[in-house]
Write a protein that holds these residues in place. Sequence first.
Motif, PDB file in Angstrom:
ATOM      1  N   PHE A 234       0.845  -1.189   0.000  1.00 16.37           N
ATOM      2  CA  PHE A 234       0.000   0.000   0.000  1.00 16.37           C
ATOM      3  C   PHE A 234       0.878   1.236   0.000  1.00 16.37           C
ATOM      4  N   GLN A 235       0.673   2.092  -0.986  1.00 15.05           N
ATOM      5  CA  GLN A 235       1.387   3.363  -1.069  1.00 15.05           C
ATOM      6  C   GLN A 235       0.357   4.488  -1.095  1.00 15.05           C
ATOM      7  N   PRO A 236       0.083   5.082   0.063  1.00 14.53           N
ATOM      8  CA  PRO A 236      -0.913   6.152   0.089  1.00 14.53           C
ATOM      9  C   PRO A 236      -0.416   7.388  -0.649  1.00 14.53           C
ATOM     10  N   ARG A 237      -1.342   8.149  -1.168  1.00 12.25           N
ATOM     11  CA  ARG A 237      -1.014   9.412  -1.825  1.00 12.25           C
ATOM     12  C   ARG A 237      -0.913  10.532  -0.798  1.00 12.25           C
ATOM     13  N   HIS A 238      -1.455  10.314   0.384  1.00 11.69           N
ATOM     14  CA  HIS A 238      -1.461  11.301   1.457  1.00 11.69           C
ATOM     15  C   HIS A 238      -0.879  10.656   2.706  1.00 11.69           C
TER      16      HIS A 238
ATOM     17  N   SER B 116      -0.321   2.392   8.987  1.00 15.72           N
ATOM     18  CA  SER B 116      -0.035   1.669   7.748  1.00 15.72           C
ATOM     19  C   SER B 116      -1.131   0.640   7.460  1.00 15.72           C
ATOM     20  N   LEU B 117      -1.089   0.073   6.273  1.00 15.64           N
ATOM     21  CA  LEU B 117      -2.027  -0.988   5.922  1.00 15.64           C
ATOM     22  C   LEU B 117      -1.849  -2.172   6.873  1.00 15.64           C
ATOM     23  N   ALA B 118      -0.611  -2.525   7.172  1.00 14.34           N
ATOM     24  CA  ALA B 118      -0.352  -3.647   8.086  1.00 14.34           C
ATOM     25  C   ALA B 118      -0.953  -3.382   9.465  1.00 14.34           C
ATOM     26  N   GLU B 119      -0.850  -2.144   9.947  1.00 14.29           N
ATOM     27  CA  GLU B 119      -1.445  -1.805  11.237  1.00 14.29           C
ATOM     28  C   GLU B 119      -2.970  -1.860  11.157  1.00 14.29           C
ATOM     29  N   ALA B 120      -3.534  -1.407  10.047  1.00 15.90           N
ATOM     30  CA  ALA B 120      -4.990  -1.450   9.871  1.00 15.90           C
ATOM     31  C   ALA B 120      -5.484  -2.893   9.874  1.00 15.90           C
ATOM     32  N   GLU B 121      -4.717  -3.788   9.301  1.00 14.46           N
ATOM     33  CA  GLU B 121      -5.109  -5.202   9.252  1.00 14.46           C
ATOM     34  C   GLU B 121      -5.158  -5.834  10.635  1.00 14.46           C
ATOM     35  N   GLN B 122      -4.499  -5.242  11.618  1.00 18.22           N
ATOM     36  CA  GLN B 122      -4.501  -5.762  12.985  1.00 18.22           C
ATOM     37  C   GLN B 122      -5.731  -5.306  13.781  1.00 18.22           C
ATOM     38  N   LEU B 123      -6.468  -4.345  13.256  1.00 17.38           N
ATOM     39  CA  LEU B 123      -7.649  -3.830  13.946  1.00 17.38           C
ATOM     40  C   LEU B 123      -8.811  -4.819  13.851  1.00 17.38           C
ATOM     41  N   ASP B 124      -9.659  -4.841  14.875  1.00 15.26           N
ATOM     42  CA  ASP B 124     -10.842  -5.700  14.800  1.00 15.26           C
ATOM     43  C   ASP B 124     -11.930  -4.997  13.987  1.00 15.26           C
ATOM     44  N   VAL B 125     -12.906  -5.761  13.560  1.00 22.16           N
ATOM     45  CA  VAL B 125     -13.964  -5.273  12.679  1.00 22.16           C
ATOM     46  C   VAL B 125     -14.692  -4.078  13.282  1.00 22.16           C
ATOM     47  N   SER B 126     -15.037  -4.132  14.558  1.00 24.03           N
ATOM     48  CA  SER B 126     -15.792  -3.029  15.166  1.00 24.03           C
ATOM     49  C   SER B 126     -14.975  -1.739  15.187  1.00 24.03           C
ATOM     50  N   THR B 127     -13.679  -1.840  15.385  1.00 23.25           N
ATOM     51  CA  THR B 127     -12.818  -0.652  15.376  1.00 23.25           C
ATOM     52  C   THR B 127     -12.751  -0.053  13.974  1.00 23.25           C
ATOM     53  N   ILE B 128     -12.641  -0.893  12.964  1.00 26.44           N
ATOM     54  CA  ILE B 128     -12.587  -0.417  11.574  1.00 26.44           C
ATOM     55  C   ILE B 128     -13.889   0.286  11.212  1.00 26.44           C
TER      56      ILE B 128
ATOM     57  N   SER C  28      -7.240  13.092   2.181  1.00 24.18           N
ATOM     58  CA  SER C  28      -6.549  12.137   3.036  1.00 24.18           C
ATOM     59  C   SER C  28      -7.530  11.233   3.775  1.00 24.18           C
ATOM     60  N   GLN C  29      -8.602  11.826   4.299  1.00 25.56           N
ATOM     61  CA  GLN C  29      -9.586  11.029   5.026  1.00 25.56           C
ATOM     62  C   GLN C  29     -10.324  10.072   4.097  1.00 25.56           C
ATOM     63  N   ASN C  30     -10.615  10.495   2.884  1.00 25.66           N
ATOM     64  CA  ASN C  30     -11.251   9.589   1.924  1.00 25.66           C
ATOM     65  C   ASN C  30     -10.321   8.443   1.554  1.00 25.66           C
TER      66      ASN C  30
ATOM     67  N   ASN D 127      -7.935  16.045  -4.401  1.00 26.85           N
ATOM     68  CA  ASN D 127      -6.786  16.932  -4.336  1.00 26.85           C
ATOM     69  C   ASN D 127      -5.511  16.124  -4.233  1.00 26.85           C
ATOM     70  N   GLY D 128      -4.597  16.265  -5.209  1.00 24.93           N
ATOM     71  CA  GLY D 128      -3.593  15.252  -5.399  1.00 24.93           C
ATOM     72  C   GLY D 128      -2.229  15.373  -4.814  1.00 24.93           C
ATOM     73  N   ALA D 129      -2.026  15.740  -3.571  1.00 27.51           N
ATOM     74  CA  ALA D 129      -0.693  15.672  -2.990  1.00 27.51           C
ATOM     75  C   ALA D 129      -0.304  14.216  -2.849  1.00 27.51           C
ATOM     76  N   ASN D 130       0.906  13.891  -3.236  1.00 27.52           N
ATOM     77  CA  ASN D 130       1.364  12.505  -3.158  1.00 27.52           C
ATOM     78  C   ASN D 130       2.231  12.308  -1.937  1.00 27.52           C
ATOM     79  N   GLY D 131       1.744  11.576  -0.957  1.00 26.65           N
ATOM     80  CA  GLY D 131       2.554  11.186   0.182  1.00 26.65           C
ATOM     81  C   GLY D 131       2.975   9.756  -0.034  1.00 26.65           C
ATOM     82  N   SER D 132       4.233   9.430   0.253  1.00 23.49           N
ATOM     83  CA  SER D 132       4.657   8.076  -0.040  1.00 23.49           C
ATOM     84  C   SER D 132       4.950   7.269   1.206  1.00 23.49           C
ATOM     85  N   SER D 133       4.723   7.819   2.397  1.00 22.05           N
ATOM     86  CA  SER D 133       4.967   7.036   3.591  1.00 22.05           C
ATOM     87  C   SER D 133       3.643   6.656   4.233  1.00 22.05           C
ATOM     88  N   ASP D 134       3.680   5.587   5.024  1.00 25.83           N
ATOM     89  CA  ASP D 134       2.477   5.127   5.689  1.00 25.83           C
ATOM     90  C   ASP D 134       2.190   5.926   6.952  1.00 25.83           C
TER      91      ASP D 134
END
Length: 165
Positions: free
Chosen positions: A2-6, A11-23, A69-71, A143-150
Amino acid sequence: MFQPRHPQPFSLAEAEQLDVSTIVAEISRLRNSISHLDESQSELLSALEEEEDADLRSAWQENQGTIASQNERIAMLTHVLEGKVGRDALGHYGITPTGSTTASSAAPPTPASPNPTLVAPTPTTATASTDANGDVEMANGANGANGSSDNRPNGDTNEDEGVFL
């Protein structure tokens, strides 16, 4: 990968550790935040139609980045949720499947005269998809700012709340 633009607070890996209700709760919180930002954007545009103000224009532009970024974060979390519960179950949580996430965005109003005609934001789409290698790719018409870090460069996860009136 996963390479976010913002810049994102996790990170994606951290998001994958969240439970369904938290997501689901975070997606709901982000949607609510975007709703309030959209209202503020309308108010800012109205004020800018009456009189150009550098501070208001700066706030409007900052909010556009925050909304984008939020979207993108919603798209990432939706992708993770889809992996956990399956595409068909997303509706149960009130979530639109990945590839269908709508984001608010518009080009910032640029004055052509001292009293420019401004246009309200129009929706564009931010989507996450998986490529042939199974990596998540973001496509964001916002709005297209490109961020390359998680993660945020300064480690602060509270900078994306925008400017509210």
